[in-house]
Structures are given as structure tokens and as C-alpha cells.
Design an enzyme around this catalytic site. Sequence first.
Site, PDB file in Angstrom:
ATOM      1  N   LYS A  26       0.837  -1.201   0.000  1.00 51.99           N
ATOM      2  CA  LYS A  26       0.000   0.000   0.000  1.00 51.99           C
ATOM      3  C   LYS A  26       0.871   1.250   0.000  1.00 51.99           C
ATOM      4  CE  LYS A  26      -3.686  -0.516   2.538  1.00 51.99           C
ATOM      5  NZ  LYS A  26      -4.276  -0.694   3.890  1.00 51.99           N
ATOM      6  N   ARG A  96      -3.118   3.369   8.623  1.00 53.59           N
ATOM      7  CA  ARG A  96      -3.480   2.225   7.789  1.00 53.59           C
ATOM      8  C   ARG A  96      -2.373   1.179   7.785  1.00 53.59           C
ATOM      9  NH1 ARG A  96      -4.488   4.836   2.034  1.00 53.59           N
ATOM     10  NH2 ARG A  96      -5.776   2.980   1.775  1.00 53.59           N
ATOM     11  N   GLY A 105      -8.767  -7.666   4.477  1.00 56.72           N
ATOM     12  CA  GLY A 105      -9.599  -7.717   5.671  1.00 56.72           C
ATOM     13  C   GLY A 105      -8.919  -8.269   6.910  1.00 56.72           C
ATOM     14  N   MET A 107      -6.054  -7.018   8.463  1.00 56.39           N
ATOM     15  CA  MET A 107      -5.324  -6.068   9.295  1.00 56.39           C
ATOM     16  C   MET A 107      -6.203  -4.850   9.551  1.00 56.39           C
ATOM     17  SD  MET A 107      -2.218  -7.504   9.385  1.00 56.39           S
ATOM     18  CE  MET A 107      -1.282  -6.066   9.777  1.00 56.39           C
ATOM     19  N   ARG A 352      -3.447  -1.318  -6.583  1.00 58.31           N
ATOM     20  CA  ARG A 352      -2.634  -2.545  -6.573  1.00 58.31           C
ATOM     21  C   ARG A 352      -3.077  -3.413  -7.742  1.00 58.31           C
ATOM     22  NH1 ARG A 352      -5.735  -4.711  -1.247  1.00 58.31           N
ATOM     23  NH2 ARG A 352      -7.753  -4.720  -2.206  1.00 58.31           N
ATOM     24  N   HIS A 468     -16.323  -9.310   0.810  1.00 54.18           N
ATOM     25  CA  HIS A 468     -15.309 -10.260   1.264  1.00 54.18           C
ATOM     26  C   HIS A 468     -15.461 -11.610   0.572  1.00 54.18           C
ATOM     27  CE1 HIS A 468     -13.639 -13.275   4.115  1.00 54.18           C
ATOM     28  NE2 HIS A 468     -12.665 -12.389   4.186  1.00 54.18           N
ATOM     29  N   ARG A 574       0.374 -47.773 -17.096  1.00 51.59           N
ATOM     30  CA  ARG A 574       0.504 -48.846 -16.107  1.00 51.59           C
ATOM     31  C   ARG A 574      -0.289 -50.030 -16.617  1.00 51.59           C
ATOM     32  NH1 ARG A 574      -1.113 -44.197 -13.730  1.00 51.59           N
ATOM     33  NH2 ARG A 574       0.225 -43.234 -12.153  1.00 51.59           N
ATOM     34  N   ARG A 630       4.914 -49.513 -19.033  1.00 49.84           N
ATOM     35  CA  ARG A 630       5.656 -50.109 -17.920  1.00 49.84           C
ATOM     36  C   ARG A 630       5.232 -51.562 -17.737  1.00 49.84           C
ATOM     37  NH1 ARG A 630       4.802 -47.575 -12.107  1.00 49.84           N
ATOM     38  NH2 ARG A 630       2.849 -48.713 -12.239  1.00 49.84           N
ATOM     39  N   GLU A 758      13.870 -45.242  -9.690  1.00 47.85           N
ATOM     40  CA  GLU A 758      13.029 -45.034  -8.511  1.00 47.85           C
ATOM     41  C   GLU A 758      13.655 -45.598  -7.246  1.00 47.85           C
ATOM     42  OE1 GLU A 758       9.210 -46.827  -9.361  1.00 47.85           O
ATOM     43  OE2 GLU A 758      10.131 -48.365 -10.600  1.00 47.85           O
ATOM     44  N   SER A 777      13.083 -42.883 -16.887  1.00 45.64           N
ATOM     45  CA  SER A 777      11.923 -42.106 -16.472  1.00 45.64           C
ATOM     46  C   SER A 777      11.951 -42.079 -14.949  1.00 45.64           C
ATOM     47  CB  SER A 777      10.642 -42.763 -16.982  1.00 45.64           C
ATOM     48  OG  SER A 777       9.534 -42.068 -16.494  1.00 45.64           O
ATOM     49  N   GLY A 779      10.578 -42.151 -11.612  1.00 46.12           N
ATOM     50  CA  GLY A 779       9.342 -42.471 -10.905  1.00 46.12           C
ATOM     51  C   GLY A 779       9.431 -41.818  -9.547  1.00 46.12           C
ATOM     52  N   THR A 780       9.007 -40.555  -9.483  1.00 48.37           N
ATOM     53  CA  THR A 780       9.290 -39.782  -8.264  1.00 48.37           C
ATOM     54  C   THR A 780       8.439 -40.198  -7.074  1.00 48.37           C
ATOM     55  OG1 THR A 780       7.901 -38.043  -9.176  1.00 48.37           O
ATOM     56  CG2 THR A 780      10.280 -37.769  -9.384  1.00 48.37           C
ATOM     57  N   ASP A 782       7.893 -43.457  -6.075  1.00 48.58           N
ATOM     58  CA  ASP A 782       8.708 -44.445  -5.374  1.00 48.58           C
ATOM     59  C   ASP A 782      10.068 -43.886  -4.972  1.00 48.58           C
ATOM     60  OD1 ASP A 782       7.402 -46.865  -4.799  1.00 48.58           O
ATOM     61  OD2 ASP A 782       7.295 -47.338  -6.936  1.00 48.58           O
ATOM     62  N   CYS A 844       7.661 -39.171 -14.416  1.00 54.13           N
ATOM     63  CA  CYS A 844       6.288 -39.661 -14.564  1.00 54.13           C
ATOM     64  C   CYS A 844       5.578 -39.814 -13.227  1.00 54.13           C
ATOM     65  CB  CYS A 844       6.281 -40.982 -15.323  1.00 54.13           C
ATOM     66  SG  CYS A 844       7.100 -42.311 -14.442  1.00 54.13           S
ATOM     67  N   TYR A 864      11.080 -34.487 -20.943  1.00 49.12           N
ATOM     68  CA  TYR A 864       9.627 -34.367 -20.840  1.00 49.12           C
ATOM     69  C   TYR A 864       9.144 -34.558 -19.414  1.00 49.12           C
ATOM     70  CZ  TYR A 864       9.362 -39.488 -20.562  1.00 49.12           C
ATOM     71  OH  TYR A 864       9.504 -40.795 -20.171  1.00 49.12           O
TER      72      TYR A 864
HETATM   73  P1  ADP Z   1      -7.661  -2.089   3.823  1.00 48.16           P
HETATM   74  O1  ADP Z   1      -6.276  -2.550   3.637  1.00 48.16           O
HETATM   75  O2  ADP Z   1      -8.458  -2.914   4.761  1.00 48.16           O
HETATM   76  O3  ADP Z   1      -8.347  -1.809   2.532  1.00 48.16           O
HETATM   77  P2  ADP Z   1      -7.176   0.729   4.029  1.00 48.16           P
HETATM   78  O4  ADP Z   1      -5.982   1.200   4.743  1.00 48.16           O
HETATM   79  O5  ADP Z   1      -7.110   0.731   2.551  1.00 48.16           O
HETATM   80  O6  ADP Z   1      -7.563  -0.696   4.595  1.00 48.16           O
HETATM   81  O7  ADP Z   1      -8.377   1.595   4.492  1.00 48.16           O
HETATM   82  C1  ADP Z   1      -9.681   1.224   4.218  1.00 48.16           C
HETATM   83  C2  ADP Z   1     -10.456   2.389   3.667  1.00 48.16           C
HETATM   84  O8  ADP Z   1     -10.373   3.494   4.533  1.00 48.16           O
HETATM   85  C3  ADP Z   1      -9.946   2.923   2.354  1.00 48.16           C
HETATM   86  O9  ADP Z   1     -10.415   2.203   1.283  1.00 48.16           O
HETATM   87  C4  ADP Z   1     -10.553   4.302   2.361  1.00 48.16           C
HETATM   88  O10 ADP Z   1     -11.884   4.248   1.936  1.00 48.16           O
HETATM   89  C5  ADP Z   1     -10.476   4.670   3.807  1.00 48.16           C
HETATM   90  N1  ADP Z   1      -9.315   5.531   4.022  1.00 48.16           N
HETATM   91  C6  ADP Z   1      -8.060   5.175   4.307  1.00 48.16           C
HETATM   92  N2  ADP Z   1      -7.264   6.246   4.392  1.00 48.16           N
HETATM   93  C7  ADP Z   1      -8.043   7.326   4.135  1.00 48.16           C
HETATM   94  C8  ADP Z   1      -7.806   8.720   4.046  1.00 48.16           C
HETATM   95  N3  ADP Z   1      -6.600   9.212   4.226  1.00 48.16           N
HETATM   96  N4  ADP Z   1      -8.844   9.504   3.759  1.00 48.16           N
HETATM   97  C9  ADP Z   1     -10.062   8.980   3.562  1.00 48.16           C
HETATM   98  N5  ADP Z   1     -10.340   7.697   3.625  1.00 48.16           N
HETATM   99  C10 ADP Z   1      -9.355   6.860   3.908  1.00 48.16           C
HETATM  100 MG    MG Z   2      -7.693  -0.651   1.128  1.00 46.81          MG
HETATM  101 MG    MG Z   3     -10.118  -3.083   5.886  1.00 50.15          MG
END
Ligand code: ADP
Ligand code: MG
Ligand code: MG
Length: 902
Positions: A26, A96, A105, A107, A352, A468, A574, A630, A758, A777, A779-780, A782, A844, A864
Amino acid sequence: MTKWVYRFGDGQAEGRARDHEVLGGKGANLAEMCALGLPVPPGLTIVSDACNTYYKNGRHIEDQVKAEVRAGIAAIEAITGRRFGSVSQPLLLSVRSGARVSMPGMMDTVLNLGLNDETVQALGHDAGDARFAWDSYRRFIQMYADVVMGLGNDAFEEILEDEKAKLGHEFDTELSASEWQHIVSLYKKLIEEELEQEFPQDPEVQLWGAVGAVFASWMSARAVTYRHLHNIPEGWGTAINIQAMVFGNLGNASATGVAFTRNPSTGERALYGEFLVNAQGEDVVAGIRTPQSITEEGRISSGSEKPSMEKLMPEAFRELCRICTELEIHYRDMQDIEFTIERGKLWMLQTRSAKRSTRAAMKIAVDMVDEGVITEDEAVLRIEPSSLDQLLHPTIDPRVTRQVIGSGLPASPGAATGAIVFTAEEAVEAESEGRKVILLRVETSPEDIHGMHAAEGILTTRGGMTSHAAVVARGMGIPCVVGAGTMRIDVRNERLLGVGVTLKKGDIITIDGSAGQVLKGEVPMIQPALSGDFGRIMGWADRARRMTVRTNADTPADALAARSFGAEGIGLCRTEHMFFEGERIHVMREMILAVDEKGRRVALDKLLPMQRLDFTGLFTVMHGLPVTIRLLDPPLHEFLPKTDDEVAEVAFAMGMEASVLRQRVDALHEFNPMLGHRGCRLAISYPEIVEMQARAIFEAAVAAAKETGAAVVPEIMVPLVGLRTELDYVKARIDEVAGAVMNEAGMKIDYLVGTMIELPRAALRAHVIAEAAEFFSFGTNDLTQTTFGISRDDASAFIPTYQRKGIIEHDPFISLDFDGVGELISIAAERGRRTRNDMKLGICGEHGGDPASIRFCETIGLDYVSCSPFRVPIARLAAAQAVIAGSLEDVRRGPKDLRASV
Ligand code: ADP
Ligand code: MG
Ligand code: MG
């Protein structure tokens, strides 16, 4: 001296995308976007190594880190013209998490940090919007209490729901400033009651509290589980991004959203995403209100009445489109972005490389080649070989009439059938018992990950394409339907209420993750066609590939399936299965139970025409492609009855005394059949068996060559050779028969005699064995058993324990043990070629279809790999990638699954 903090803002950044190991994904991408001149709120990144230091210090933040953070915040203040903690123009921050790889989701993040009873007033004044200020404050208190103070969300949600009910509001956006202010007071009271401490008012205290909590979330149970599932080392730690807040909750010209630069399910080249007006942070993915589509096209295809961003905020929309295009070109890949609009101005908060379905990955790679963005070789590298599994899986037969009992969004493609379960635990339990289930949840959370893994498919009644469940299922390649709002899940009574039906736990449903439908019962499926984008990628792969890909096939049907997947020969046929079918088992038993060679020959004469027919079928299907057969391998007692009942039955059928049969069975019993009377040892004890098999092979070669017009060059493989003299003996029998058949047929047959490697002794003496063997060949299966001294059939008793205790990282029967077994293979390949430099070398075992093992085979120059028919496309792609990407060093260091060297 370590540089703990990297700053970004105002078009400049101290880091870049390539620094992701230091800054986390990030942070590195925020820096990169900033340096590109994109609108990114200014901020700083605390390097991920600070996370390790935090733990080393007994969960304390180093003074030096604090000092650099303070200096970084001063820089943010200078850019924004606001002050952290100021009671006139307060600067609010987001704190963040951001590890090297994204852990969706897992952290924690804290938004609106810096608010207190005073700054909230100032924020309201300054923005001219008190409702916004109190909305931000209540969000902050709740997030902070959850993430830092460990109070959870439920009690806060309850207060909010109660108040909304009392006030007659449906949506959060309907609450006024004073109503939020009241809720804030209730929140603070809750904290005081629960924790006997006040909500911290000092922004400094808040800041270090949040930083510590984000570091601490690296070791939370769910993060640990996630890392374990995804092979992510603990030592990586998480970086932390501290950034000026921008506000999507500042009225109706503000919004927050997420987008993909292309469609993550189909790969179609069109901006794809969701947003919410007057909202903040994760409101979009949390399913608080139903999000709106970003584009008009998306709105129309989802059948939504709510206006798109394209219509509602045309200027910000155009800016977003422009930035998405720029990001794609810059990163040369599809992006997954998060953004916020504050009073009409667009701010970028994350980018990303986007997760995508395999089908989408294929289309995007092919499109990007056509767009001139990437090369064909790069396109080949962009597809994860094992993900092809998804495409090779069946889809619902289009000819069936569908009994649709519910519909939702097509979150992850493919179809799956299973019994319905309502909890992740039940799904895990079912998997361990070998039952197929579909996991039903209102919506999923990171706590459900185990169950999602175990299920054949996932169905939720809430959530959008970026929920999610959708993101995780796509990543895992599991069919998934989300937001099936026409259905209701009644968890307490374990019932699913669909259109016109009520189903209970254990009832069978089918989900179609490509159409977003839920069907009753089991539905006929069909195999996918391997054309289009798939065909083009595979074409490029085949051009890059050096090794040939063969298949392990025992029947013409298997061979035909494998050829349709692109197999270029049979690496292992076989022969034993051929003796189990129908009538043959009786003749086979007659042969085994015969008291002398004469008796055995009588039975073998009956088996000969059957074997000849088998091989003719196989050779005909393979149409001149190489076929390795074989000779009989398993110990003979495998063909005999075991229990007393079976013995009695077989004795009756064969017209012999049960007690006599029992005696014979007992005589053939072995203490350690894996290391017993099997392989070439059988051929040496009973050469008449080899003679029959060789005759069947050569006669079939003659017949098939006549039928297809393509010459057959059989490769006869002698199993379990440890001594050159063993091979000499068996080869002499084969050569003799070959001469005889050629005489009888009046034609010359080319053929090869080789051996499986083998046994460790065979690997070490390969240069000597190669004097007799024309091919090897590996025969991983055995070879792994004999190198480790582990019987595969007994390994399940302790291998999982070994893995759990970190004794070994991977099951060596699944991913080749490069260091031990691999070294034996290298030795044998090198010594074999020293004697016979044009020697054909192949693999094989089960490993022939494992991408990491295939990379290894490439590095030691095998000719192969051979694998089961369904894995042939995977092997073709992996073999191509090995050429494009790999040196042995890459193999050893690069991929996550090859790390430890024990
Ligand atoms: P995650 O890795 O769980 O996506 P983020 O660090 O991306 O967590 O934060 C989740 C959300 O929080 C972001 O998608 C954004 O909507 C909001 N957020 C994070 N930083 C800011 C910021 N500086 N200003 C406004 N919204 C933010
Ligand atoms: Mg995010
Ligand atoms: Mg989050």
C-alpha cells in the site's frame, strides 16, 4: 542508521513501487502514485521493519520511530495548512496497515484520528457542516474502540440501531448533527462503563495507540491463520501508512468507492466498480447501504435504479477514468483501486494489481498483448498454472432446464454442487469426511476463511462484487454467488428459503458462479472448450516451451482426453489395471496360482490377446506419438482375495479348496510389499510374464501401424531396477520376443527399452545402468518413498504433524523435495547422459503435474514431464514459464513454496 519513515505528498515521494518490501504494498504504491502527480492525500509510511522492532521491544514503539513520525506529520501539516490537534483547523489522520502482500480484511485501519470533544467542534465550523463532524467523530470512536481498545463493534452497532429505530431513520445518512452528537455521548459512556477509562482525548495518545494496534494486528489470530494458508513469512511484518484524511462523508457531493480497471470476473475492458454517496471508508464493502455502480453500463446491467457516478458526478468520473488508464499503462496490469471524492474533488487512496478469475486473467493478458502493452512471453508468465484448474472444471450443461431457486451476483465463475451447510466449521468437518458442501452465509468475514477453503462453492445473501466473499472466492478459484437477495438464510433453524422452496441443512444445491444463479439439486455439467483466449495463451506457451508434455494414461479414453488437452505422448501406461477388469482377474489369478511355469503359460496365453487389444487401442489413439509402457509392477498378492469371505468366493469360482487358496494367499503375503517382490523382481522370477507383455506390445505395434499408417515406436519400461544385471536379464527377454515378432510379421519394429529410476541405488549407478537402458523415467513417487524411507500409504499418520511442527514445509509426495530427491535426480540425469548423451529423460510421478516440480525438471534439462490428463495444460504452461523465467537460482529462491532447504 535505519530510515524509519518515508514521506509522500504534493507530487513528491521518498519511496517508489519497487520499495514494496520496505514500505509494504500500500505504502509503496501510494508513493508511486504521488510521484506520478496523481491526487494522493499527503502522508508517510513507517517501514515494515519497525514492526519487527516493535515486537523485539516488547510491544513498544521506538523513540527514533516516533521522532521521525512527528517530523513527517509536520510535513503533512505544511502541505495541508492544518495542524494535528489544532482547535481551529484540525488535521485528521488515517492510520493504515499495509504489508508486503495484500491480506484482505486481515489487518486494521483507523480513520479520522485526531478528533476529540474540541476538535470536533472546530472541524464542523471549518467545514460549515456540523453533521459531517459528528458523523466522523462517531466513526472514529467506534473504530478506535474496536481496533485499539479491543471492545468490538457489536455494542456500538446495537446503540446505533436502537437510536435509529427510536428516531424512525432507516439510513445513517438521515441522522442530524445533534442526533450524532447524542450517539457520540452514548458511545463514550459505553466505553467508560465497559473499560472503566475515558475515551482518549489527546491526539498524541490516540496516534501511538493506533500505531501500536496496527503493529499488534500483525499477530492477531486471523492474520496468523491467513499467513499460514498463504505461506507468508511472519518476519515480513506490516508497514504503517499515516495519511491526511479526505472526506467522502462531507455531504452529497462527496463519496467513497472502489473500482477495478477491468472486469475482474470476465476480464472485459471496462471500468468496473461501486461507490456510495456521503459515506466513508469501508461502507461500500461492509454492505451498510447497497452501493451504486460507477458506470452507466454497470448500473443498467445490474438493473439498479440508483444513479451511477458517471451521471451523478461526471467530472470526478472523467478524472477517475483518466487516472485508471494512466495507472494501467504505468503498471502494465489491471489495477484495483480505492478512492474518495470530497466535495467533487477526486482523491486516490490505493492501487494494486487486481485479483481476478482465471478466465479474466486470460482475457486481460491476451488483450494487453493486442493493445501492445505486454509481450506474448509476459502474457504467458501472467497466468498462474495451477489456476487453469478453474477453467478445466465443468460448467453447467446449457441444454438442461434450470430450476432456479435464487439469484445473485456472479462473483466467481464455475459451477459447484454440494449439500448446504450454514457454518464454516461444518464445511471444514465435511471436507475432512470427504463430503462436498456449499457454504451458505448472510455474508462472510475473515473468520470464515477455513470454511470457504473447504467448500465446493459459496453462497451469500448480502454483499456486492467487492464483498469479502467475492474477493476471497475469486482468489481461491471457488465458484461463488453473492448478494442473493431473493433468498433468505435462516441460520438458527438451518434453513434456506428460496423461490418456492425451503431447503434444510444437507439438501443438495448447485450454484453457477458465472451466471449468479442458485439451482435445486444436482445438475448435469459439461467440460469447457479450450479455445479462444485460452488457446492463444497455450499457443504462446507451446512456442516458448522446451520440454515435451506427456500424460499418464492406461486406457484409450484417458489417452484421448489427454490428447485433447495437448498431450504429446504417453509417459506412463501402467499395465496392471488391465488385469483387474471383468474376466481378466480370473485368468490373472489362474496364472498367479499355477504351481509351475507350464500352468502359468496356459493362463498367460489367455491374457495375451486381451493385452494386445489394449495396446492396439492405445497406439491407435496416439497415432505414432511416443508411448511408454511399464511392465507389470505391483506384488502379485494385490490380485488375490483378502478376507475369508472373498477367499471362499474365489475358491468356489476356481473350483479349488478354500483352505488351499488361503495357503497360497498366505504364502504370497509380504511384510513390506512396497519393498518386496515387485517390479523387475517379478520379471526375473517369472520371465514368461514379460514375454507375454512384450509380445502383446510388439504385435499391437504392428497392428496399429497398419491401421493408422503411422509407425509406432514402443518404449518399454522396466520398473524398480537397482542393478544393471536386473535390466540386462529383462532386456534380453524383450529383445528375444521382439526378434520373434519381427520375423513373424516380416517387418522391422523400432523400440526402446529403458528403466524407471526409482531407487537411490539406480540413481547413483545411472552411468552403469545407462549402458543397457535407452531412456530413464524418474518415478518420483517411489523415489520419494525410497529416498526418505517413508511409505506413502503410511505417511498421512505423521506428515501433517511434521508440517504443523515445522519439521518439513511441504508434503514431499505433492511437491518434489528438491534438496534430497531432486539431487538424486540430478545425479542420475548427469551420470546417465555421461554414458549415453542422447538419452531421453522424463518424469512420470505425481510431481509431473506440479508447477514447482516442473520448473525443477526444466533446470536440470529433462526432455519431458508426464502427468494425469487434466493436468496437461497446467504442465504445458508451467514448462513454458520455466523457460521464460527460470534459472535454478530462481527456482530455489523465488517462489514461496520452495523456500526451506533442510
Ligand atoms: P484495507 O487494507 O483494509 O483496505 P485501508 O488502509 O485501505 O484498509 O483503508 C480502508 C479504507 O479506509 C480505504 O479504502 C478508504 O476508503 C479509507 N481511508 C483510508 N485512508 C483514508 C484517508 N486518508 N482519507 C479517507 N479515507 C481513507
Ligand atoms: Mg484498502
Ligand atoms: Mg479493511
